[in-house]
Design a protein around this motif. Sequence first.
Motif, PDB file in Angstrom:
ATOM      1  N   ALA B 191       0.722  -1.150   0.010  1.00  0.00           N
ATOM      2  CA  ALA B 191      -0.061  -0.071  -0.122  1.00  0.00           C
ATOM      3  C   ALA B 191       0.892   1.176  -0.023  1.00  0.00           C
ATOM      4  O   ALA B 191       0.799   2.245  -0.589  1.00  0.00           O
ATOM      5  N   ARG B 192       1.951   1.319   0.570  1.00  0.00           N
ATOM      6  CA  ARG B 192       2.726   2.264   0.728  1.00  0.00           C
ATOM      7  C   ARG B 192       3.519   2.378  -0.537  1.00  0.00           C
ATOM      8  O   ARG B 192       3.617   3.735  -1.023  1.00  0.00           O
ATOM      9  N   HIS B 193       3.984   1.496  -1.084  1.00  0.00           N
ATOM     10  CA  HIS B 193       4.533   1.858  -2.402  1.00  0.00           C
ATOM     11  C   HIS B 193       3.661   2.384  -3.489  1.00  0.00           C
ATOM     12  O   HIS B 193       3.771   3.324  -4.323  1.00  0.00           O
ATOM     13  N   GLN B 194       2.175   1.854  -3.266  1.00  0.00           N
ATOM     14  CA  GLN B 194       1.334   2.411  -4.231  1.00  0.00           C
ATOM     15  C   GLN B 194       1.094   3.716  -4.089  1.00  0.00           C
ATOM     16  O   GLN B 194       0.931   4.688  -4.967  1.00  0.00           O
ATOM     17  N   ALA B 195       0.951   3.980  -2.733  1.00  0.00           N
ATOM     18  CA  ALA B 195       0.708   5.650  -2.390  1.00  0.00           C
ATOM     19  C   ALA B 195       1.892   6.409  -2.917  1.00  0.00           C
ATOM     20  O   ALA B 195       1.718   7.625  -3.092  1.00  0.00           O
ATOM     21  N   GLU B 196       3.055   5.852  -3.084  1.00  0.00           N
ATOM     22  CA  GLU B 196       4.318   6.785  -3.364  1.00  0.00           C
ATOM     23  C   GLU B 196       4.460   6.736  -4.995  1.00  0.00           C
ATOM     24  O   GLU B 196       5.467   6.976  -5.572  1.00  0.00           O
ATOM     25  N   GLY B 197       3.427   5.854  -5.647  1.00  0.00           N
ATOM     26  CA  GLY B 197       3.501   5.929  -7.301  1.00  0.00           C
ATOM     27  C   GLY B 197       4.048   4.811  -7.737  1.00  0.00           C
ATOM     28  O   GLY B 197       4.215   4.997  -9.102  1.00  0.00           O
ATOM     29  N   VAL B 198       4.512   3.807  -7.153  1.00  0.00           N
ATOM     30  CA  VAL B 198       4.855   2.658  -7.701  1.00  0.00           C
ATOM     31  C   VAL B 198       3.856   1.845  -8.214  1.00  0.00           C
ATOM     32  O   VAL B 198       2.900   1.642  -7.591  1.00  0.00           O
ATOM     33  N   GLU B 199       4.026   1.428  -9.576  1.00  0.00           N
ATOM     34  CA  GLU B 199       2.798   0.583 -10.012  1.00  0.00           C
ATOM     35  C   GLU B 199       3.561  -0.878  -9.714  1.00  0.00           C
ATOM     36  O   GLU B 199       4.607  -1.500 -10.220  1.00  0.00           O
ATOM     37  N   ILE B 200       2.262  -1.714  -8.931  1.00  0.00           N
ATOM     38  CA  ILE B 200       2.827  -2.942  -8.641  1.00  0.00           C
ATOM     39  C   ILE B 200       2.122  -4.022  -9.458  1.00  0.00           C
ATOM     40  O   ILE B 200       0.563  -3.718  -9.321  1.00  0.00           O
ATOM     41  N   LEU B 201       2.546  -4.877 -10.210  1.00  0.00           N
ATOM     42  CA  LEU B 201       1.923  -5.894 -11.006  1.00  0.00           C
ATOM     43  C   LEU B 201       2.071  -7.166 -10.340  1.00  0.00           C
ATOM     44  O   LEU B 201       3.304  -7.778 -10.686  1.00  0.00           O
ATOM     45  N   CYS B 202       0.986  -8.056  -9.822  1.00  0.00           N
ATOM     46  CA  CYS B 202       1.653  -9.184  -9.431  1.00  0.00           C
ATOM     47  C   CYS B 202       0.705 -10.223 -10.241  1.00  0.00           C
ATOM     48  O   CYS B 202      -0.089  -9.987 -10.950  1.00  0.00           O
ATOM     49  N   GLY B 203       1.248 -11.501 -10.081  1.00  0.00           N
ATOM     50  CA  GLY B 203       0.724 -12.344 -11.110  1.00  0.00           C
ATOM     51  C   GLY B 203       1.196 -12.568 -12.287  1.00  0.00           C
ATOM     52  O   GLY B 203       0.608 -13.030 -13.149  1.00  0.00           O
ATOM     53  N   VAL B 204       2.444 -11.519 -12.740  1.00  0.00           N
ATOM     54  CA  VAL B 204       2.524 -11.585 -14.211  1.00  0.00           C
ATOM     55  C   VAL B 204       3.478 -12.585 -14.735  1.00  0.00           C
ATOM     56  O   VAL B 204       4.567 -12.987 -13.886  1.00  0.00           O
ATOM     57  N   LYS B 205       3.290 -12.947 -15.877  1.00  0.00           N
ATOM     58  CA  LYS B 205       4.310 -13.894 -16.251  1.00  0.00           C
ATOM     59  C   LYS B 205       5.082 -13.352 -17.396  1.00  0.00           C
ATOM     60  O   LYS B 205       4.573 -13.027 -18.457  1.00  0.00           O
ATOM     61  N   ILE B 206       6.462 -13.378 -17.256  1.00  0.00           N
ATOM     62  CA  ILE B 206       7.345 -12.783 -18.477  1.00  0.00           C
ATOM     63  C   ILE B 206       7.856 -13.876 -19.294  1.00  0.00           C
ATOM     64  O   ILE B 206       8.379 -14.769 -18.670  1.00  0.00           O
ATOM     65  N   GLN B 207       7.729 -13.523 -20.386  1.00  0.00           N
ATOM     66  CA  GLN B 207       8.028 -14.634 -21.397  1.00  0.00           C
ATOM     67  C   GLN B 207       9.578 -14.147 -21.647  1.00  0.00           C
ATOM     68  O   GLN B 207      10.662 -15.151 -21.412  1.00  0.00           O
ATOM     69  N   SER B 208       9.937 -12.857 -22.109  1.00  0.00           N
ATOM     70  CA  SER B 208      11.333 -12.593 -22.225  1.00  0.00           C
ATOM     71  C   SER B 208      11.682 -11.271 -22.297  1.00  0.00           C
ATOM     72  O   SER B 208      10.891 -10.312 -22.073  1.00  0.00           O
ATOM     73  N   LEU B 209      12.991 -10.741 -22.130  1.00  0.00           N
ATOM     74  CA  LEU B 209      13.279  -9.314 -22.098  1.00  0.00           C
ATOM     75  C   LEU B 209      14.258  -9.218 -23.316  1.00  0.00           C
ATOM     76  O   LEU B 209      14.900  -9.924 -23.712  1.00  0.00           O
ATOM     77  N   GLU B 210      14.022  -7.791 -23.672  1.00  0.00           N
ATOM     78  CA  GLU B 210      14.671  -7.577 -25.124  1.00  0.00           C
ATOM     79  C   GLU B 210      15.339  -6.202 -24.877  1.00  0.00           C
ATOM     80  O   GLU B 210      14.580  -5.279 -24.591  1.00  0.00           O
ATOM     81  N   GLU B 211      16.673  -6.249 -25.372  1.00  0.00           N
ATOM     82  CA  GLU B 211      17.309  -4.956 -25.114  1.00  0.00           C
ATOM     83  C   GLU B 211      17.504  -4.340 -26.551  1.00  0.00           C
ATOM     84  O   GLU B 211      18.145  -5.277 -27.474  1.00  0.00           O
ATOM     85  N   SER B 212      17.260  -2.866 -26.836  1.00  0.00           N
ATOM     86  CA  SER B 212      17.714  -2.391 -27.832  1.00  0.00           C
ATOM     87  C   SER B 212      18.689  -1.259 -27.291  1.00  0.00           C
ATOM     88  O   SER B 212      18.764  -0.941 -26.528  1.00  0.00           O
ATOM     89  N   ARG B 213      18.870  -0.255 -28.406  1.00  0.00           N
ATOM     90  CA  ARG B 213      19.752   0.852 -28.224  1.00  0.00           C
ATOM     91  C   ARG B 213      19.352   1.761 -27.103  1.00  0.00           C
ATOM     92  O   ARG B 213      20.003   1.897 -26.098  1.00  0.00           O
ATOM     93  N   ASP B 214      17.937   1.953 -27.276  1.00  0.00           N
ATOM     94  CA  ASP B 214      17.326   3.055 -26.321  1.00  0.00           C
ATOM     95  C   ASP B 214      16.370   2.684 -25.476  1.00  0.00           C
ATOM     96  O   ASP B 214      16.033   3.418 -24.672  1.00  0.00           O
TER      97      ASP B 214
END
Lengths: 104, 408
Positions: B191-214
């Motif tokens: 609750a404190r993080h949300q009040a401070e403006g952090v977006e918390i997403l639980c239960g998310v399944k990440i497939q991959s991460l992709e880095e580009s230049r920017d």
Amino acid sequence: MTNWVEVCAADEIDEEDVIRFDHEGRTFAVYRSPDDQFFATDGLCTHEKIHLADGLVMDDIIECPKHNGRFSYKTGEAKGAPVCVNLKTYAVKVEAGSVFISLA
Amino acid sequence: MLHIVIIGAGECGARAAFALREKGFDGQITLVGAEEHLPYERPPLSKEALLHGLEPKLVSDAARYADAGIAVLTGLSVESIDPAGKTVQLSNGDSLPYDRLLLTMGARPRPFPGLSGTIHRIRTLRTHDDTVAIRAGLQPGKHLAIIGGGFIGLELAATARKLGAQVTLLEGLPRILSRGVPDEIAGVVAARHQAEGVEILCGVKIQSLEESRDEVKVHFEDGRTMAADLIVVGIGAIPNVELARDAGLTIDNGIAVDEHLQTSVPDIFAAGDCCSFPLAHYDGRRLRLEAWRNAQDQGALAAANLLGAGEAMSALPWFWSDQYDLTLQIAGLADGATQTIRRDTADGAFILFHLDAGGRLIAASGIGTGNAIARDIRLAEMMIAAGVRPDPVALAAAQTKLKSLLAA
Ligand SMILES: Cc1cc2nc3c(=O)[nH]c(=O)nc-3n(C[C@H](O)[C@H](O)[C@H](O)COP(=O)(O)OP(=O)(O)OC[C@H]3O[C@@H](n4cnc5c(N)ncnc54)[C@H](O)[C@@H]3O)c2cc1C
Ligand code: FES
């Protein structure tokens, strides 16, 4: 010249306990030992600037609330890691039921 | 002259080195560390050091090592241990003979699965250099995605918000802090993080991460993507056991030690984040901790036992975390609890006491601003150690002094 500053009534500090005392921009910790003597040290831990008055008094030890660093509040001696710098101590007297500390 | 070599110049190795001297050891001590810095404290790395760009907070300055006659070899790693010949092989080609060896090699961040190649915008947080690199990417308005809702991820989120970054925290499980932190406390933190403006997403399944230049992209299993300027992965740590394993030492979720911190080879001890040990207070259950005070306690205990003291580990697990002006502390292990008692103290701070079926206090967790709960958690820790079965009604009442229950 000794500058005695009144802290509080003696019965405002429990035995084997500590209170915080702020005076002219400085902060102190004032202790009452299990054998009913009074002591005073600088108020902040020498590891990080944490108020020792939130810590626990056990016998002649004050234990810092943040990382459990320990000092003798009678001598100011740092009792080992993570604290290695001693605390400054101040003379204390009790007069007419009030506690005074001596600030140079 | 007896030579004690300590591999790993972190909190634990440094504590052990000084403790050897405090206990009167007058032989040779060599502390070997892979990092370029003298041993420093890691807790500030996600907190003040990240916020203010501070230099490493050294456990001790160079002069104190010199005064104590402790040789610190920084920027050198040990590449192998020969337990039969009693030597360690260093990365500069030298070999170092030892009489007794202490392994304090710590742990390293678990990497995100499948990442390889040169990665700039996907980082982990374990070292001072990591903090420097992350800080460089956290200017106001930049978008930081944190993978993992554990302590390091959450502390980083809090600091990143203070630095003005936009923060999204991604957690695969249904809630943050699911390892070892009660729901009620995790709820306050979220609750404190949300009040401070952090977006918390639980239960998310990440497939991959992709880095580009920017930028860097998170691809979710459901087909969505999210762009960020920086990703920090905080999905746990892996103990550094490879050296020990290759030398034939027993490994069991860490370098396995007994209650004296002795490994399966008598001259070799291990301590801190890299080892797993049995804790008598919890029926000899084997655990591995990643906690600052444990590193200190075990460093000191290993030093005693390297000198033949034969002392058993008795310190209880204890941990703290700081996020914004909140401090959370946990003492003991709550897993076996059947009853939880809540004690509300001043200003929204509270403590949960965890009792087992027999009414014995086995753990306490608390949260509040500043050090509001510290003293009570410390007293609770002493009650746990003493095996106290406190009266639940007295525990719940904020006006009951815990000190009085300890004496009971
Ligand atoms: C960002 C962060 C924040 C934290 N905050 C908290 C907190 O708030 N509260 C808390 O209780 N705990 C906290 N911790 C945990 C705490 O810092 C660790 O438990 C502690 O640092 C463990 O100490 P250690 O000496 O066992 O291991 P480490 O500190 O990891 O030290 C091990 C050292 O050994 C070196 N090494 C490894 N292999 C070799 C080799 N082969 N040769 C030479 N050197 C080697 C490594 O480079 C490293 O420097 C935090 C940790 C991190 C990373
Ligand atoms: S701030 Fe007091 S021990 Fe760390």
